[in-house]
Write a protein that holds these residues in place. Structure first.
Motif, PDB file in Angstrom:
ATOM      1  N   THR A 227       0.844  -1.194   0.000  1.00 23.57           N
ATOM      2  CA  THR A 227       0.000   0.000   0.000  1.00 23.57           C
ATOM      3  C   THR A 227       0.879   1.243   0.000  1.00 23.57           C
ATOM      4  O   THR A 227       1.828   1.345   0.787  1.00 23.57           O
ATOM      5  N   ARG A 228       0.547   2.182  -0.886  1.00 22.22           N
ATOM      6  CA  ARG A 228       1.275   3.448  -0.957  1.00 22.22           C
ATOM      7  C   ARG A 228       0.337   4.541  -0.442  1.00 22.22           C
ATOM      8  O   ARG A 228      -0.697   4.819  -1.051  1.00 22.22           O
ATOM      9  N   ARG A 229       0.689   5.109   0.696  1.00 23.47           N
ATOM     10  CA  ARG A 229      -0.118   6.178   1.274  1.00 23.47           C
ATOM     11  C   ARG A 229       0.308   7.490   0.638  1.00 23.47           C
ATOM     12  O   ARG A 229       1.430   7.957   0.827  1.00 23.47           O
ATOM     13  N   ILE A 230      -0.604   8.046  -0.122  1.00 30.59           N
ATOM     14  CA  ILE A 230      -0.290   9.186  -0.984  1.00 30.59           C
ATOM     15  C   ILE A 230      -1.163  10.374  -0.612  1.00 30.59           C
ATOM     16  O   ILE A 230      -2.381  10.240  -0.437  1.00 30.59           O
ATOM     17  N   THR A 231      -0.542  11.522  -0.498  1.00 31.12           N
ATOM     18  CA  THR A 231      -1.265  12.791  -0.367  1.00 31.12           C
ATOM     19  C   THR A 231      -1.279  13.451  -1.736  1.00 31.12           C
ATOM     20  O   THR A 231      -0.266  13.436  -2.449  1.00 31.12           O
ATOM     21  N   ARG A 455       2.361  13.216  -3.463  1.00 32.75           N
ATOM     22  CA  ARG A 455       3.519  13.003  -2.599  1.00 32.75           C
ATOM     23  C   ARG A 455       3.357  11.645  -1.915  1.00 32.75           C
ATOM     24  O   ARG A 455       2.269  11.315  -1.419  1.00 32.75           O
ATOM     25  N   LEU A 456       4.412  10.870  -1.908  1.00 39.06           N
ATOM     26  CA  LEU A 456       4.387   9.568  -1.236  1.00 39.06           C
ATOM     27  C   LEU A 456       4.759   9.773   0.234  1.00 39.06           C
ATOM     28  O   LEU A 456       5.874  10.159   0.551  1.00 39.06           O
ATOM     29  N   ASP A 457       3.809   9.508   1.129  1.00 44.53           N
ATOM     30  CA  ASP A 457       4.046   9.683   2.558  1.00 44.53           C
ATOM     31  C   ASP A 457       4.635   8.434   3.202  1.00 44.53           C
ATOM     32  O   ASP A 457       5.485   8.522   4.090  1.00 44.53           O
ATOM     33  N   GLU A 458       4.180   7.273   2.751  1.00 48.29           N
ATOM     34  CA  GLU A 458       4.634   6.029   3.368  1.00 48.29           C
ATOM     35  C   GLU A 458       4.330   4.867   2.442  1.00 48.29           C
ATOM     36  O   GLU A 458       3.321   4.882   1.730  1.00 48.29           O
ATOM     37  N   GLU A 459       5.193   3.884   2.454  1.00 51.64           N
ATOM     38  CA  GLU A 459       4.949   2.654   1.713  1.00 51.64           C
ATOM     39  C   GLU A 459       4.864   1.503   2.697  1.00 51.64           C
ATOM     40  O   GLU A 459       5.821   1.213   3.417  1.00 51.64           O
ATOM     41  N   VAL A 460       3.692   0.878   2.751  1.00 51.61           N
ATOM     42  CA  VAL A 460       3.446  -0.204   3.692  1.00 51.61           C
ATOM     43  C   VAL A 460       3.594  -1.528   2.950  1.00 51.61           C
ATOM     44  O   VAL A 460       2.890  -1.770   1.967  1.00 51.61           O
ATOM     45  N   PRO A 461       4.503  -2.400   3.372  1.00 54.61           N
ATOM     46  CA  PRO A 461       4.684  -3.680   2.676  1.00 54.61           C
ATOM     47  C   PRO A 461       3.459  -4.563   2.855  1.00 54.61           C
ATOM     48  O   PRO A 461       2.603  -4.298   3.708  1.00 54.61           O
ATOM     49  N   PRO A 462       3.348  -5.631   2.053  1.00 52.18           N
ATOM     50  CA  PRO A 462       2.223  -6.559   2.221  1.00 52.18           C
ATOM     51  C   PRO A 462       2.132  -7.035   3.672  1.00 52.18           C
ATOM     52  O   PRO A 462       3.131  -7.450   4.264  1.00 52.18           O
ATOM     53  N   THR A 463       0.933  -6.942   4.233  1.00 53.67           N
ATOM     54  CA  THR A 463       0.739  -7.231   5.656  1.00 53.67           C
ATOM     55  C   THR A 463      -0.465  -8.143   5.843  1.00 53.67           C
ATOM     56  O   THR A 463      -1.536  -7.898   5.263  1.00 53.67           O
ATOM     57  N   LEU A 464      -0.294  -9.167   6.662  1.00 55.50           N
ATOM     58  CA  LEU A 464      -1.400 -10.072   6.979  1.00 55.50           C
ATOM     59  C   LEU A 464      -2.442  -9.312   7.796  1.00 55.50           C
ATOM     60  O   LEU A 464      -2.136  -8.760   8.852  1.00 55.50           O
ATOM     61  N   ARG A 465      -3.654  -9.272   7.292  1.00 52.46           N
ATOM     62  CA  ARG A 465      -4.722  -8.587   8.005  1.00 52.46           C
ATOM     63  C   ARG A 465      -5.102  -9.381   9.263  1.00 52.46           C
ATOM     64  O   ARG A 465      -5.078 -10.613   9.250  1.00 52.46           O
ATOM     65  N   PRO A 466      -5.517  -8.701  10.335  1.00 56.18           N
ATOM     66  CA  PRO A 466      -5.970  -9.408  11.539  1.00 56.18           C
ATOM     67  C   PRO A 466      -7.195 -10.271  11.221  1.00 56.18           C
ATOM     68  O   PRO A 466      -8.016  -9.912  10.369  1.00 56.18           O
ATOM     69  N   LEU A 467      -7.302 -11.383  11.903  1.00 55.06           N
ATOM     70  CA  LEU A 467      -8.424 -12.291  11.659  1.00 55.06           C
ATOM     71  C   LEU A 467      -9.769 -11.593  11.837  1.00 55.06           C
ATOM     72  O   LEU A 467     -10.696 -11.799  11.042  1.00 55.06           O
TER      73      LEU A 467
END
Length: 615
Positions: A227-231, A455-467
């Motif tokens: 996920t790319r958190r973009i403003t 603007r790219l604020d943060e790049e979140v790597p693939p993450t296992l979602r909580p159950l």
């Protein structure tokens, strides 16, 4: 045989030259390396010139760009193995040149001259060989006339040797027949499809333990993508519509510009039957008027169909002249003529009358307001563009743009699958995928005339979602998996009854029979794979896929269909590919043996120097 080989060699030489010139034209700037480095290595006594290697690399890069429409960087070419392939090719050519020299094969000056004169790139405006063009093209490719003609001599002699190696190879008929029989083989089968409705009892909702098991066994299914958190700050024509007052003068100008849309003349559905002369046309017209024949019969008598005479729905101006006036003078469908048309004397039949339509400005105004406002908004955004760019260049942030201008601020967690809001624009999606954290925001354009900066604020790597966040999805997947497992068990039970001797028609389920299926003729693909994996009629397989289970029984193995119009083409294609493959393999083995026997030396420093020209 020698004559045939000679022709093959000549043809090969021409294509080598065309490739050298056409692709080489993209290599302007390949410098002569000069100095003490003149070769990247040698095979026997034959040097591999640095210029030849550089030119071969440039030709390959140009060919890849022509094939894909995208420029290929040298790093990408290295990663994809293209650089290694080019080096292997020039080494093989050097090995052949070394062998040609050893056995004394050469071509005369007349052959070289003929090849030079035949190259289109050397021809002047009159289509004839032009020496100045010849000299200019070679100069632009970093070659002298002497070097080029030496290269022609080498290429042609090498082509003679290549042709001699593969000459005489026949089509591998047995091999081609075996492949063809395998590929075109057909099968007949009986199929039973089982779905959740075929289970005796519904599958219950999964327990917490089963849900946890499903979650733990399939983490990829429940992992959020990168996920790319973009403003972003953006402005579109739609955002400005409510700020724009309609301009009556502009609306009327737009109405006049689109007058053909709002004012449509009367149109008619017309057919035209043309005759060689007016006397014949008049005779047919009289016969129709007297009831002795019909228009349709007259069309048929001339060997025509209705499609041949149909003019479609047309306006009077589309026919023109007296014929157009006469056709549009009819007050009801009917026949008129003969009248002179642009194809000769003709009878015209009107099959329908489409009344004229006119939408007054007052009625069209509402639809024009939005278009005019949108056009003005687009122009206003264009006028603001320089100001936005200047603000960013002066150090303004996206937040500053939103606070001080008409641009609006937003944020999005972009995964590449987003399709709403600003992510509905392809321009934004492309920019978001290419964005790096240290990129400076710049104004970019959207497809509808809008603009944006990101603007790219943060790049979140693939993450296992909580159950707890995906519990409903996990529960549904667990239930679907259990359903599929039970369906598979029932299909296996049916297969066991068949193996015990029961007839498939007595199993109490619907049976579908398919005759003469070709490879890939069943979906899902796993079903077709299972069918063609069975060897003997009577064998069965159970396939589970797409929320269903299939029991498939092989009923018959059939040879290729001799009446299939594509069969001959397929057989020829297989034979041709097999022959080409054998020739390529034979040539590769021969070239490698020449490299081994001649002795290969490479100068890595020279190779690196060539590569540096492309980085």
């Amino acid at each position: 045989m020698s004559k045939s080989v000679g022709k093959q060699a000549s043809k090969a030489a021409v294509w080598v030259l065309m490739g050298l010139l056409i692709l080489g034209l993209g290599g302007f700037g390949i410098s002569n390396f000069g100095g003490s480095i003149d070769a990247i290595g040698s095979v026997g006594d034959e040097k591999i010139a640095v210029d030849s290697y550089a030119r071969a690399l440039r030709q390959e890069l140009n060919a890849q760009q022509a094939a894909t429409g995208k420029a290929l960087s040298f790093a990408e070419a290295e990663a994809g193995g293209l650089v290694e392939q080019v080096r292997a090719r020039v080494i093989a050519n050097a090995a052949l040149d070394n062998e040609v020299r050893r056995i004394g094969v050469s071509v005369g000056d007349a052959t070289v001259a003929r090849e030079v004169l035949a190259v289109p790139a050397f021809q002047g405006p009159d289509g004839q060989f032009d020496r100045e063009t010849y000299r200019f093209v070679l100069q632009q490719n970093g070659m002298t006339e002497s070097a080029f003609e030496t290269q022609i001599r080498k290429d042609t002699a090498r082509s003679l040797l290549q042709a001699g190696v593969v000459a005489g190879l026949g089509t591998p008929e047995t091999y081609a027949d075996t492949l063809y029989d395998f590929i075109a083989e057909r099968r007949s089968a009986s199929l039973i499809r089982l779905t959740a409705d075929d289970l005796e009892t519904p599958v219950p909702e999964p327990t917490e333990a089963r849900i946890a098991q499903q979650y733990e066994a399939n983490p990829d299914a429940y992992t959020a993508p990168r996920t790319r958190r973009i403003t972003y700050a953006w402005l579109t024509p739609d955002m400005m519509l409510n700020r724009i007052e309609p301009d009556e003068e502009m609306l009327r100008a737009l109405y006049e510009e689109r007058i053909d849309e709002f004012v449509q003349p009367e149109r008619r559905l017309v057919e035209r039957l043309v005759f060689p002369d007016e006397a014949e046309a008049q005779a047919v017209a009289d016969a129709i008027a007297a009831g002795e024949t019909s228009f349709d019969a007259a069309v048929e008598a001339r060997g025509l169909g209705l499609a041949d005479i149909d003019m479609g729905d047309i306006a009077e101006v589309d026919i023109g002249g007296a014929a157009g006036a006469a056709v549009f003078a009819l007050t009801a469908p009917g026949v008129t003529g003969p009248h002179m048309s642009d194809l000769g004397p003709a009878l015209f039949r009107v099959n329908g009358i489409l009344a004229a339509q006119e939408t007054p400005f007052e009625d069209a105004r509402e639809s024009l307001v939005e278009e005019a406002a949108r056009d003005r908004a687009t122009r206003m955004i264009g006028d603001m563009l320089a100001d936005f760019e200047d603000r960013l260049a002066a150090g303004a942030t996206l937040e500053d743009l939103a606070a001080e201008t008409d641009m609006e601020l937003g944020q999005v967690d972009f995964t590449g699958a987003n399709e709403d809001g600003i992510a509905a624009y392809q321009a934004f999606r492309d920019a978001a995928m290419a964005l790096a954290e240290d990129d400076f925001p710049e104004i970019l354009e959207l497809e509808d005339g809008g603009i944006f900066a990101i603007r790219l604020d943060e790049e979140v790597p693939p993450t296992l979602r909580p159950l707890d966040a995906v519990r409903d999805q996990v529960a549904a997947d667990a239930r679907a998996a259990e359903t599929l497992a039970r369906l598979g068990q029932r299909a296996e039970a049916l297969a066991g009854r068949l193996a015990a001797g029961e007839a498939i028609e007595t199993l109490g389920v619907e049976v579908e029979v398919q005759e003469g299926l070709s490879r890939g003729g069943l979906t899902p693909p796993a079903l077709s794979d299972a069918l063609f994996a069975m060897a003997e009629p009577g064998e069965t397989r159970v396939v589970t896929a797409d929320e269903a289970a299939w029991l498939i029984r092989l009923d018959a193995v059939l040879p290729p269909d001799p009446d299939d119009p594509a069969a001959g083409f397929l057989r020829e294609t297989i034979a041709a590919q097999a022959g080409q493959g054998m020739a390529q393999d034979l040539y590769a083995y021969f070239a490698q043996e020449l490299v081994n026997s001649g002795g290969l030396t490479l100068d890595q420093a020279a190779i690196n120097a060539v590569h540096a020209q492309f980085r």
